[in-house]
Design a protein around this motif. Structure first.
Motif, PDB file in Angstrom:
ATOM      1  N   SER A 129       0.843  -1.194   0.000  1.00 37.72           N
ATOM      2  CA  SER A 129       0.000   0.000   0.000  1.00 37.72           C
ATOM      3  C   SER A 129       0.875   1.240   0.000  1.00 37.72           C
ATOM      4  O   SER A 129       1.999   1.212   0.502  1.00 37.72           O
ATOM      5  CB  SER A 129      -0.881   0.012   1.254  1.00 37.72           C
ATOM      6  N   PRO A 130       0.373   2.340  -0.544  1.00 38.49           N
ATOM      7  CA  PRO A 130       1.138   3.579  -0.500  1.00 38.49           C
ATOM      8  C   PRO A 130       1.178   4.154   0.922  1.00 38.49           C
ATOM      9  O   PRO A 130       0.204   4.052   1.662  1.00 38.49           O
ATOM     10  CB  PRO A 130       0.378   4.512  -1.444  1.00 38.49           C
ATOM     11  N   LEU A 131       2.308   4.723   1.270  1.00 40.79           N
ATOM     12  CA  LEU A 131       2.449   5.472   2.519  1.00 40.79           C
ATOM     13  C   LEU A 131       2.625   6.933   2.132  1.00 40.79           C
ATOM     14  O   LEU A 131       3.477   7.251   1.301  1.00 40.79           O
ATOM     15  CB  LEU A 131       3.680   5.002   3.305  1.00 40.79           C
ATOM     16  N   VAL A 132       1.820   7.814   2.724  1.00 40.74           N
ATOM     17  CA  VAL A 132       1.958   9.250   2.495  1.00 40.74           C
ATOM     18  C   VAL A 132       2.524   9.860   3.767  1.00 40.74           C
ATOM     19  O   VAL A 132       1.936   9.735   4.845  1.00 40.74           O
ATOM     20  CB  VAL A 132       0.619   9.898   2.114  1.00 40.74           C
ATOM     21  N   ALA A 133       3.694  10.484   3.638  1.00 39.45           N
ATOM     22  CA  ALA A 133       4.359  11.138   4.768  1.00 39.45           C
ATOM     23  C   ALA A 133       5.277  12.227   4.234  1.00 39.45           C
ATOM     24  O   ALA A 133       5.889  12.056   3.178  1.00 39.45           O
ATOM     25  CB  ALA A 133       5.169  10.118   5.576  1.00 39.45           C
ATOM     26  N   ASP A 134       5.369  13.327   4.955  1.00 42.65           N
ATOM     27  CA  ASP A 134       6.310  14.395   4.618  1.00 42.65           C
ATOM     28  C   ASP A 134       6.128  14.913   3.189  1.00 42.65           C
ATOM     29  O   ASP A 134       7.086  15.235   2.508  1.00 42.65           O
ATOM     30  CB  ASP A 134       7.743  13.900   4.851  1.00 42.65           C
ATOM     31  N   GLY A 135       4.882  14.966   2.708  1.00 41.03           N
ATOM     32  CA  GLY A 135       4.610  15.470   1.362  1.00 41.03           C
ATOM     33  C   GLY A 135       5.036  14.541   0.244  1.00 41.03           C
ATOM     34  O   GLY A 135       5.119  14.953  -0.912  1.00 41.03           O
ATOM     35  N   LYS A 136       5.272  13.272   0.593  1.00 41.63           N
ATOM     36  CA  LYS A 136       5.719  12.299  -0.400  1.00 41.63           C
ATOM     37  C   LYS A 136       4.892  11.031  -0.308  1.00 41.63           C
ATOM     38  O   LYS A 136       4.313  10.723   0.720  1.00 41.63           O
ATOM     39  CB  LYS A 136       7.194  11.962  -0.193  1.00 41.63           C
ATOM     40  N   LEU A 137       4.855  10.300  -1.405  1.00 41.15           N
ATOM     41  CA  LEU A 137       4.216   8.995  -1.458  1.00 41.15           C
ATOM     42  C   LEU A 137       5.322   7.964  -1.623  1.00 41.15           C
ATOM     43  O   LEU A 137       6.155   8.088  -2.524  1.00 41.15           O
ATOM     44  CB  LEU A 137       3.251   8.935  -2.640  1.00 41.15           C
ATOM     45  N   PHE A 138       5.331   6.955  -0.756  1.00 49.24           N
ATOM     46  CA  PHE A 138       6.350   5.906  -0.783  1.00 49.24           C
ATOM     47  C   PHE A 138       5.660   4.581  -1.089  1.00 49.24           C
ATOM     48  O   PHE A 138       4.643   4.246  -0.467  1.00 49.24           O
ATOM     49  CB  PHE A 138       7.038   5.798   0.579  1.00 49.24           C
ATOM     50  N   ILE A 139       6.203   3.807  -2.031  1.00 51.23           N
ATOM     51  CA  ILE A 139       5.619   2.501  -2.348  1.00 51.23           C
ATOM     52  C   ILE A 139       6.645   1.612  -3.043  1.00 51.23           C
ATOM     53  O   ILE A 139       7.494   2.100  -3.800  1.00 51.23           O
ATOM     54  CB  ILE A 139       4.340   2.634  -3.205  1.00 51.23           C
ATOM     55  N   GLY A 140       6.562   0.314  -2.772  1.00 51.55           N
ATOM     56  CA  GLY A 140       7.466  -0.653  -3.386  1.00 51.55           C
ATOM     57  C   GLY A 140       6.706  -1.648  -4.238  1.00 51.55           C
ATOM     58  O   GLY A 140       5.551  -1.970  -3.961  1.00 51.55           O
ATOM     59  N   SER A 141       7.376  -2.151  -5.284  1.00 51.70           N
ATOM     60  CA  SER A 141       6.741  -3.093  -6.207  1.00 51.70           C
ATOM     61  C   SER A 141       7.285  -4.508  -6.014  1.00 51.70           C
ATOM     62  O   SER A 141       8.322  -4.714  -5.381  1.00 51.70           O
ATOM     63  CB  SER A 141       6.976  -2.649  -7.659  1.00 51.70           C
ATOM     64  N   ARG A 142       6.609  -5.463  -6.602  1.00 54.10           N
ATOM     65  CA  ARG A 142       7.043  -6.856  -6.546  1.00 54.10           C
ATOM     66  C   ARG A 142       8.308  -7.072  -7.365  1.00 54.10           C
ATOM     67  O   ARG A 142       8.949  -8.103  -7.271  1.00 54.10           O
ATOM     68  CB  ARG A 142       5.935  -7.775  -7.059  1.00 54.10           C
ATOM     69  N   LYS A 143       8.697  -6.104  -8.154  1.00 60.26           N
ATOM     70  CA  LYS A 143       9.943  -6.164  -8.935  1.00 60.26           C
ATOM     71  C   LYS A 143      11.128  -5.676  -8.106  1.00 60.26           C
ATOM     72  O   LYS A 143      12.270  -5.774  -8.533  1.00 60.26           O
ATOM     73  CB  LYS A 143       9.770  -5.318 -10.192  1.00 60.26           C
ATOM     74  N   GLY A 144      10.866  -5.104  -6.927  1.00 58.98           N
ATOM     75  CA  GLY A 144      11.937  -4.630  -6.057  1.00 58.98           C
ATOM     76  C   GLY A 144      12.264  -3.163  -6.198  1.00 58.98           C
ATOM     77  O   GLY A 144      13.247  -2.681  -5.637  1.00 58.98           O
ATOM     78  N   ASP A 145      11.443  -2.430  -6.927  1.00 62.40           N
ATOM     79  CA  ASP A 145      11.643  -0.985  -7.074  1.00 62.40           C
ATOM     80  C   ASP A 145      10.895  -0.275  -5.962  1.00 62.40           C
ATOM     81  O   ASP A 145       9.699  -0.498  -5.761  1.00 62.40           O
ATOM     82  CB  ASP A 145      11.092  -0.481  -8.406  1.00 62.40           C
ATOM     83  N   PHE A 146      11.601   0.593  -5.235  1.00 66.62           N
ATOM     84  CA  PHE A 146      10.972   1.408  -4.205  1.00 66.62           C
ATOM     85  C   PHE A 146      10.909   2.826  -4.737  1.00 66.62           C
ATOM     86  O   PHE A 146      11.935   3.433  -5.042  1.00 66.62           O
ATOM     87  CB  PHE A 146      11.759   1.345  -2.894  1.00 66.62           C
ATOM     88  N   MET A 147       9.688   3.343  -4.885  1.00 68.20           N
ATOM     89  CA  MET A 147       9.481   4.635  -5.512  1.00 68.20           C
ATOM     90  C   MET A 147       9.076   5.700  -4.513  1.00 68.20           C
ATOM     91  O   MET A 147       8.347   5.412  -3.564  1.00 68.20           O
ATOM     92  CB  MET A 147       8.411   4.525  -6.596  1.00 68.20           C
ATOM     93  N   ILE A 148       9.563   6.907  -4.758  1.00 71.15           N
ATOM     94  CA  ILE A 148       9.182   8.080  -3.980  1.00 71.15           C
ATOM     95  C   ILE A 148       8.602   9.086  -4.964  1.00 71.15           C
ATOM     96  O   ILE A 148       9.294   9.519  -5.887  1.00 71.15           O
ATOM     97  CB  ILE A 148      10.390   8.677  -3.234  1.00 71.15           C
TER      98      ILE A 148
END
Length: 171
Positions: free
Chosen positions: A100-119
């Motif tokens: 699930s997406p995490l929203v904190a500090d004006g950013k959205l953080f989320i990771g995929s099953r491919k191993g990419d962690f996006m901000i």
């Protein structure tokens, strides 16, 4: 329909994602907004809108500043207007999302099953700030605590923090 994520209650509305089944092949998923109101001592539930998601969804929506963020198994993160359900933007990733997406500090953080962690930046315009290649599948939602962002993959737990102005990634 299957429900993997949690419903989220904000300002008299419930946002719930469901449908699809990763194990049995049902490929129709959605996000709904249900408006709640008391009428004559009884709770009234009215569907305000439905937004179609790709294949299946395991994500809990994140809601901040009138925007809803949700990810699906079609490798997309969506940003919707919370009142209308209109899609404002979507970000396509390399892997599907079980987190699930995490929203904190004006950013959205989320990771995929491919191993990419996006901000990504939160807001009405799509803006990818960074992608960190963690190489192992990510199914857990990131957690923020005491200035540290914790990201769990299938093999490692990472702690991401900013010391001074230089980001550090430790595991």
């Amino acid at each position: 329909s299957n429900f993997y994520g949690m419903p989220v209650f904000v300002d008299g509305a419930i946002y719930v994602a469901g449908g699809g089944d990763i194990f049995w092949g049902k490929n129709e998923a959605w996000l709904k907004r249900l408006d709640l109101a008391w009428e004559g001592g009884a709770l009234r539930v009215k569907e305000a809108w439905t937004f179609p998601l790709g294949r299946h969804v395991l994500s809990t929506p994140a809601i901040k500043d009138g925007l809803v963020y949700i990810a699906d198994a079609m490798k997309e993160v969506h940003c919707l207007d919370a009142q209308t359900g209109a899609e404002l933007w979507k970000h396509e990733a390399k892997g599907e999302f079980w987190s699930s997406p995490l929203v904190a500090d004006g950013k959205l953080f989320i990771g995929s099953r491919k191993g990419d962690f996006m901000i990504l930046a939160t807001g009405r315009e799509q803006r990818l700030l960074a992608t960190v290649e963690l190489r192992d599948p990510i199914a857990a939602t990131a957690v923020a605590a005491n200035g540290v962002l914790y990201v769990g993959t299938m093999r490692n737990l990472y702690a991401l923090s900013v010391a001074g102005k230089r980001p550090e990634l430790t595991r």
